[in-house]
Design an enzyme around this catalytic site. Structure first.
Site, PDB file in Angstrom:
ATOM      1  N   SER A   1       0.855  -1.179   0.000  1.00  0.00           N
ATOM      2  CA  SER A   1       0.000   0.000   0.000  1.00  0.00           C
ATOM      3  C   SER A   1       0.895   1.234   0.000  1.00  0.00           C
ATOM      4  O   SER A   1       2.119   1.124   0.027  1.00  0.00           O
ATOM      5  CB  SER A   1      -0.893   0.000   1.234  1.00  0.00           C
ATOM      6  OG  SER A   1      -0.098   0.253   2.371  1.00  0.00           O
ATOM      7  N   LYS A   2       0.250   2.373   0.003  1.00  0.00           N
ATOM      8  CA  LYS A   2       1.001   3.632  -0.061  1.00  0.00           C
ATOM      9  C   LYS A   2       2.000   3.766   1.075  1.00  0.00           C
ATOM     10  O   LYS A   2       3.057   4.355   0.908  1.00  0.00           O
ATOM     11  CB  LYS A   2       0.028   4.811  -0.011  1.00  0.00           C
ATOM     12  CG  LYS A   2      -0.483   5.178  -1.373  1.00  0.00           C
ATOM     13  CD  LYS A   2      -1.163   6.518  -1.336  1.00  0.00           C
ATOM     14  CE  LYS A   2      -1.556   6.931  -2.746  1.00  0.00           C
ATOM     15  NZ  LYS A   2      -2.376   8.110  -2.754  1.00  0.00           N
ATOM     16  N   ARG A   3       1.630   3.203   2.218  1.00  0.00           N
ATOM     17  CA  ARG A   3       2.512   3.404   3.361  1.00  0.00           C
ATOM     18  C   ARG A   3       3.836   2.663   3.204  1.00  0.00           C
ATOM     19  O   ARG A   3       4.803   2.947   3.886  1.00  0.00           O
ATOM     20  CB  ARG A   3       1.746   3.061   4.642  1.00  0.00           C
ATOM     21  CG  ARG A   3       2.016   1.822   5.328  1.00  0.00           C
ATOM     22  CD  ARG A   3       0.961   1.498   6.376  1.00  0.00           C
ATOM     23  NE  ARG A   3       0.442   0.179   6.132  1.00  0.00           N
ATOM     24  CZ  ARG A   3       1.114  -0.924   6.432  1.00  0.00           C
ATOM     25  NH1 ARG A   3       2.284  -0.859   7.013  1.00  0.00           N
ATOM     26  NH2 ARG A   3       0.607  -2.108   6.158  1.00  0.00           N
ATOM     27  N   HIS A   4       3.917   1.727   2.267  1.00  0.00           N
ATOM     28  CA  HIS A   4       5.189   1.053   1.990  1.00  0.00           C
ATOM     29  C   HIS A   4       6.014   1.809   0.949  1.00  0.00           C
ATOM     30  O   HIS A   4       7.033   1.313   0.479  1.00  0.00           O
ATOM     31  CB  HIS A   4       4.951  -0.352   1.441  1.00  0.00           C
ATOM     32  CG  HIS A   4       4.241  -1.265   2.384  1.00  0.00           C
ATOM     33  ND1 HIS A   4       2.925  -1.627   2.225  1.00  0.00           N
ATOM     34  CD2 HIS A   4       4.656  -1.871   3.506  1.00  0.00           C
ATOM     35  CE1 HIS A   4       2.573  -2.446   3.209  1.00  0.00           C
ATOM     36  NE2 HIS A   4       3.596  -2.594   3.999  1.00  0.00           N
ATOM     37  N   GLY A   5       5.543   2.965   0.545  1.00  0.00           N
ATOM     38  CA  GLY A   5       6.264   3.683  -0.501  1.00  0.00           C
ATOM     39  C   GLY A   5       5.797   3.259  -1.880  1.00  0.00           C
ATOM     40  O   GLY A   5       6.484   3.472  -2.870  1.00  0.00           O
TER      41      GLY A   5
END
Ligand code: GLU
Length: 478
Positions: free
Chosen positions: A247-251
């Site tokens: 997801s976005k939080r993993h870059g």
């Protein structure tokens, strides 16, 4: 051609079929790359189909981002882009053909009925699926809203020999009769995919394994249509380093953000994506030509791969060092113009070009490269950062004036002569080379960190170098 290279097989046709509901994300880009390489390896065709049947969620901006991302990555597709929505009439025609041949039927179940059915199934802890209540009826009222459903086989099972997952079997009893045409006559995604793949001659369907369940239903339809069956390859999804779905939080950003925000090179992103779930021995740095020669689905891993931004950035550093200087100058030019607040002159471009061999060795991405190049282009007196100010404050008195005197006498402005003079300066003042060189570096670059001092001075040239030293001596800078 290596022994593993099959003869060109013009019958191999792959496709990338994104839904234009958002940017081209990293998982989509990898699917596109695998399809591209598989087709190129076999001398076949790679097609692009925009699955824009979901009118509410599809946007022109997303289509533009997908085409732009594909172009940036150099994943050139064959033929025209196919827009799925434009083919709705053809999809309906196939549904009606199935209906005429008794492989599909009209279903008049209302939304309320279906909700009640689902609720009863939920309460009874049964799997929720359509029960086939109109499957064998022929008393079709002409003027009532209805959908068209596939009359899928109920006995036996379907086995897909997936080129990545191996053989996977599902009992037909587990698949209900899916809707082909909605009550407004529009095709469902499942119908559209099958018809388009067939009409485009797709031989290999390579996509994320979130579509594996769809494949069983699609195959059932293909068999009733009597069409050739494609090969399937369902690639495991990408996870973050913590093992959770990416997801976005993993870059995980859109491909455009890797280009614009992170300043990465397309060949680095490609190389990283290639290694994400596929391997060839220990090879880490793999060119497009090698990837085309080596790529095969048998080497795609069955487990989820983990997205690691650090690794991607490391690979990018490699490609930065290998990149052509003029190309790098062109790539950083917009960033440099923004930072300087002015256009670049021919002299600026020349300076940038000459600074590249040293600068690119130390810049992991285009943002750092652009930042690192700014001091070459600043107008005198150049600004000093904190590190430079400290170096100048603690410099041995007279060392810069001594440097100026020596350097002003240099006629052969080369790194070797410049180094000789600075070494002599250090001896003269009883300093270590660094103690003489660091204040000079500060004066000339405005920073405590830069490429090699003598390279910088040579690139800047005699007048600019002496001018910058003089600015500090006379207090105009620093
Ligand atoms: N449009 C689907 C998606 O974006 C892909 C469908 C397919 O590859 O069959 O997930």
């Amino acid at each position: 051609m290596g022994a593993s290279q099959p003869a060109p097989d013009s019958k191999v046709v792959t496709r990338f079929a994104p839904s234009p509901t958002g940017f081209l994300h990293i998982g989509g880009a990898r699917t596109a790359l695998f399809n591209y390489l598989f087709a190129r390896h076999h001398g076949g065709a790679f097609r692009l189909r925009i699955e824009d049947t979901d009118r509410a969620r599809s946007t022109d901006a997303a289509i533009a981002a997908i085409l732009d991302g594909m172009t940036w990555l150099g994943l050139d597709w064959d033929g025209d882009v196919v827009y799925q929505f434009a083919r709705a009439a053809r999809h309906a025609e196939v549904a009606h053909d199935l209906l005429a041949r008794g492989h599909a039927y009209r279903c008049y179940a209302t939304a309320e009925e279906l909700t009640a059915l689902r609720e009863a199934q939920r309460a009874a802890k049964q799997p929720m699926r359509y029960d086939g209540r109109w499957r064998d009826r022929t008393d079709w009222p002409e003027d009532q809203p209805h959908v068209i459903r596939l009359k899928a086989p109920r006995e036996g099972s379907v086995t897909i020999t997936d080129l990545v997952q191996g053989p996977v079997t599902v009992a037909n009893a587990e698949l209900d009769d899916m809707v082909l045409l909605r009550s407004d006559g529009t095709p469902t995604y499942m119908l559209a995919v099958v018809v388009d793949d067939h009409d485009m001659g797709v031989s290999h369907v390579i996509r994320g394994d979130d579509h594996l369940n769809n494949a069983f239903r699609q195959l059932a339809m293909i068999r009733l249509l009597g069409w050739p069956e494609p090969h399937y390859a369902h690639i495991p999804l990408i996870h973050g380093t913590d093992g959770a779905k990416l997801s976005k939080r993993h870059g995980a950003l859109g491909v455009d953000a890797y280009r614009d925000e992170l300043g990465l090179l397309p060949e680095a992103v490609e190389n990283y994506l290639l290694r994400l779930g596929w391997g060839h021995g220990d090879a880490e740095i793999i060119s497009r030509a090698e990837a085309t020669e080596w790529f095969g689905l048998e080497a795609v891993g069955r487990g989820p791969s983990r997205f690691d931004l650090k690794k991607l950035e490391n690979i990018n550093g490699h490609y930065m060092r290998a990149a052509d200087d003029a190309r790098l100058v062109a790539l950083i030019a917009p960033r440099v113009v923004t930072a300087l607040g002015r256009e670049l002159t021919a002299a600026d471009n020349d300076l940038l070009q000459r600074s590249m061999p040293e600068l690119k060795k130390r810049s992991p991405n285009l943002n750092d490269l652009a930042l690192g190049a700014l001091f070459y282009l600043r107008s005198r007196p150049i600004p000093m950062d904190d590190g430079a100010a400290k170096l100048l404050a603690s410099a041995t008195p007279g060392v810069l004036a001594g440097a100026y005197a020596r350097l002003a006498g240099v006629t052969d402005w080369s790194t070797a002569t410049l180094e000789e003079q600075v070494r002599a300066l250090a001896d003269e003042f009883g300093l270590k080379l660094g103690q003489a060189a660091q204040p000079l570096r500060a004066a000339v670059t405005g920073s405590s960190q830069s490429p090699g001092l003598f390279d910088v001075m040579e690139t800047l040239g005699r007048d600019e170098t002496l001018g910058r030293i003089d600015d500090v001596i006379t207090g105009r800078a620093g």
